[in-house]
Design a protein around this motif. Sequence first.
Motif, PDB file in Angstrom:
ATOM      1  N   UNK A  29      -1.252 -14.736  11.154  1.00 45.79           N
ATOM      2  CA  UNK A  29      -0.077 -14.886  10.303  1.00 45.79           C
ATOM      3  C   UNK A  29       1.136 -14.669  11.157  1.00 45.79           C
ATOM      4  N   UNK A  30       2.213 -14.251  10.523  1.00 50.87           N
ATOM      5  CA  UNK A  30       3.437 -13.997  11.268  1.00 50.87           C
ATOM      6  C   UNK A  30       3.168 -12.952  12.367  1.00 50.87           C
ATOM      7  N   UNK A  31       2.358 -11.951  12.000  1.00 49.65           N
ATOM      8  CA  UNK A  31       1.975 -10.918  12.958  1.00 49.65           C
ATOM      9  C   UNK A  31       0.463 -10.840  12.957  1.00 49.65           C
ATOM     10  N   UNK A  33      -2.832  -9.107  12.641  1.00 51.19           N
ATOM     11  CA  UNK A  33      -3.256  -7.830  12.071  1.00 51.19           C
ATOM     12  C   UNK A  33      -4.763  -7.736  12.159  1.00 51.19           C
ATOM     13  N   UNK A  48       2.755   0.437   5.408  1.00 46.86           N
ATOM     14  CA  UNK A  48       2.685  -0.036   4.023  1.00 46.86           C
ATOM     15  C   UNK A  48       2.877  -1.547   3.959  1.00 46.86           C
ATOM     16  N   UNK A  49       3.760  -2.067   4.837  1.00 46.07           N
ATOM     17  CA  UNK A  49       4.009  -3.509   4.834  1.00 46.07           C
ATOM     18  C   UNK A  49       2.748  -4.265   5.242  1.00 46.07           C
ATOM     19  N   UNK A  50       2.092  -3.777   6.308  1.00 44.89           N
ATOM     20  CA  UNK A  50       0.864  -4.422   6.765  1.00 44.89           C
ATOM     21  C   UNK A  50      -0.193  -4.400   5.673  1.00 44.89           C
ATOM     22  N   UNK A  52       0.191  -4.167   2.410  1.00 44.15           N
ATOM     23  CA  UNK A  52       0.536  -5.078   1.318  1.00 44.15           C
ATOM     24  C   UNK A  52       0.258  -6.527   1.713  1.00 44.15           C
ATOM     25  N   UNK A  53       0.628  -6.852   2.965  1.00 42.59           N
ATOM     26  CA  UNK A  53       0.443  -8.229   3.427  1.00 42.59           C
ATOM     27  C   UNK A  53      -1.039  -8.581   3.507  1.00 42.59           C
ATOM     28  N   UNK A  55      -3.577  -7.155   1.815  1.00 44.48           N
ATOM     29  CA  UNK A  55      -4.301  -7.162   0.539  1.00 44.48           C
ATOM     30  C   UNK A  55      -3.753  -8.165  -0.457  1.00 44.48           C
ATOM     31  N   UNK A  56      -2.450  -8.400  -0.436  1.00 44.61           N
ATOM     32  CA  UNK A  56      -1.874  -9.237  -1.487  1.00 44.61           C
ATOM     33  C   UNK A  56      -1.512 -10.642  -1.042  1.00 44.61           C
ATOM     34  N   UNK A  57      -1.443 -10.879   0.272  1.00 48.22           N
ATOM     35  CA  UNK A  57      -1.059 -12.218   0.732  1.00 48.22           C
ATOM     36  C   UNK A  57      -2.199 -12.887   1.503  1.00 48.22           C
ATOM     37  N   UNK A  58      -2.714 -12.186   2.536  1.00 56.42           N
ATOM     38  CA  UNK A  58      -3.704 -12.856   3.389  1.00 56.42           C
ATOM     39  C   UNK A  58      -5.091 -12.903   2.765  1.00 56.42           C
TER      40      UNK A  58
END
Lengths: 334, 270
Positions: A29-31, A33, A48-50, A52-53, A55-58
């Motif tokens: 993705x953008x970063x 992970x 927290x950002x990682x 959320x990204x 679990x909820x986006x990727x």
Amino acid sequence: MQIKIPYSWLMAILVALVLLLFAISISIGHVWLNPLDALWSGAGSISAADHLILTEIRLPRAVLGLIIGAALGLSGATLQGLLRNPLAEPGLLGISASASLGAVLAIYTGLSAAFAYALPISALLGALVAVVLLRALAGKSADILTIILSGVALTSLAGALTSLTLNMSSNPFAALEIVFWMLGSLADRSWVHVGMALPFILLGSVLLLATARALDALSLGQDVARSMGVNLNRTNLLAIFGTALSVGAATAVSGAIGFVGLVVPHLLRPLVGNRPSHLLPASALGGAAFLLLADIAVRFVFPDKDLKLGVITALVGAPFFFWLLHNVKKRTQL
Amino acid sequence: MLPDWGVANQPKAPQRVVSMNLCTDQLALLVAAPGQLISVSYLAAEASSSLMAKEAAQLHTNRGLAEQIIRLQPDLVLAGQYTSRASVNLLRRLGVNVQTFAPAYRFADISAHLAKIGTLLGQEARANALIAQLDTALAEPNQHTHRSAPVLGSYGANSYTTGQSSLESEVVKAAGFRHLGTELALQGASKLPLEQLIYASPDRLMTWKSWSQYTGRATEILLHPALDRWFPKERRVAVDSRYWMCGTPFTVEAINQLKTQMESHADHAD
């Protein structure tokens, strides 16, 4: 050409491939992970950002890639077996485009806002109309080109009506959406979409897999199949509703993605010894792997350009289609 | 430049002015003498996009097609730089005087556009009065944006945000905040995937009020659960897009409204 590889091995390899691509899809993705960090050392180890990204986006994106790819691969393999047509595929036959039209109608009549499941249901109704139409056509003439050309006409018609619906909308952004509905994308989808598509895709896949035995018999010809006690009407209905359910629900959340159902069964057919009952589950896994790979590619090649999935699948699929067309022509001329 | 007709033949102000762009519509409505402007774009008459819908509804509205414009027999057509180029080129070929306006990227552009329309319409006095008002409003203590000021970013349909050197960045900075697109050095309207937005994590996310009424693929991104989780209500500012779309004297209102909204937000937070 037959390549000797035990079926169980092939399936194990495909499962491993899907799992690997699934893991890469979550990581890219953008970063970059590492999903294992979050899984093994607990949520506290990543920001927290990682979290959320992941679990909820990727994660929903990867899950959609997997189930939609599986739906497309499986329905492509079933249609090729049922129509005994090597070029049959939901995208080429206009089933995906008709599903898109159904989805767009649900969104822009406000139906999907009133009732969330109206979106997949309307899309699968669109797909159903297309499959029934094609089945009727194919019943009269099994000619490969007639079916493909009908698919071309249906794709153009559904595309035109989708465009018309979007143009009539009061939403100023609607007209720009045509690209999404025609080329497909999994960008920034959420669990809401997984919840919307998954039940229909599962049900559709069960129906499609139930045709496996009959397709084995059908590969020997309709009369042989009938004499073997295969109920052709039942097989037809299973394939029609299975395709409508799985392709309809898939298209409702991802837009029309072409060529997956064409390329995957063809690549796997020599590996499973031309047995449809083996080809169907293998194509589901292969489709999942192919779409996950395509979705990784759109993020890897042009990370910030929001490349559509259909672009990648067509870049791979269209040359393949030409090659197939060439071969089919040679075979029918003999 | 207007043609030089010589002293004996003073250029007569155009009497049948047609505007085909929402932004020039509103500027012309402000500057034109009664009766001078005969048609504006249909968007100008829609309350969801225009701040002068009432005034525009009194006039004929057009959809920017050359055929429709030519039948109005205009002696001056105002268009945006990016207004359907085919229509504009056709009108020019047919000998219509079409003047195009680039979008306003900074406050100075608004004054320049007002002045240009004032000259074209022969309404310099009205235009100058509006420019003077604008200058006074914008001349207010232009506090240098503090380096620790909250960052404000806009997020709209299809995951678009606005980059630097834009009217949006000027407005945000004039209201005393840092601008996300500027901090990220984005150019123009840029797609910002949700992941990147969460990493950039502006202090406040600005969304457009009028867009929430639309349902569809494009605006679905604004309902994404991850967006809600990362930017809960107290980190959102819903602004009225009509004040931000065009560079007009109303832009001053955008600054004031943003200040007020952010202040009331701060009160809640305390």
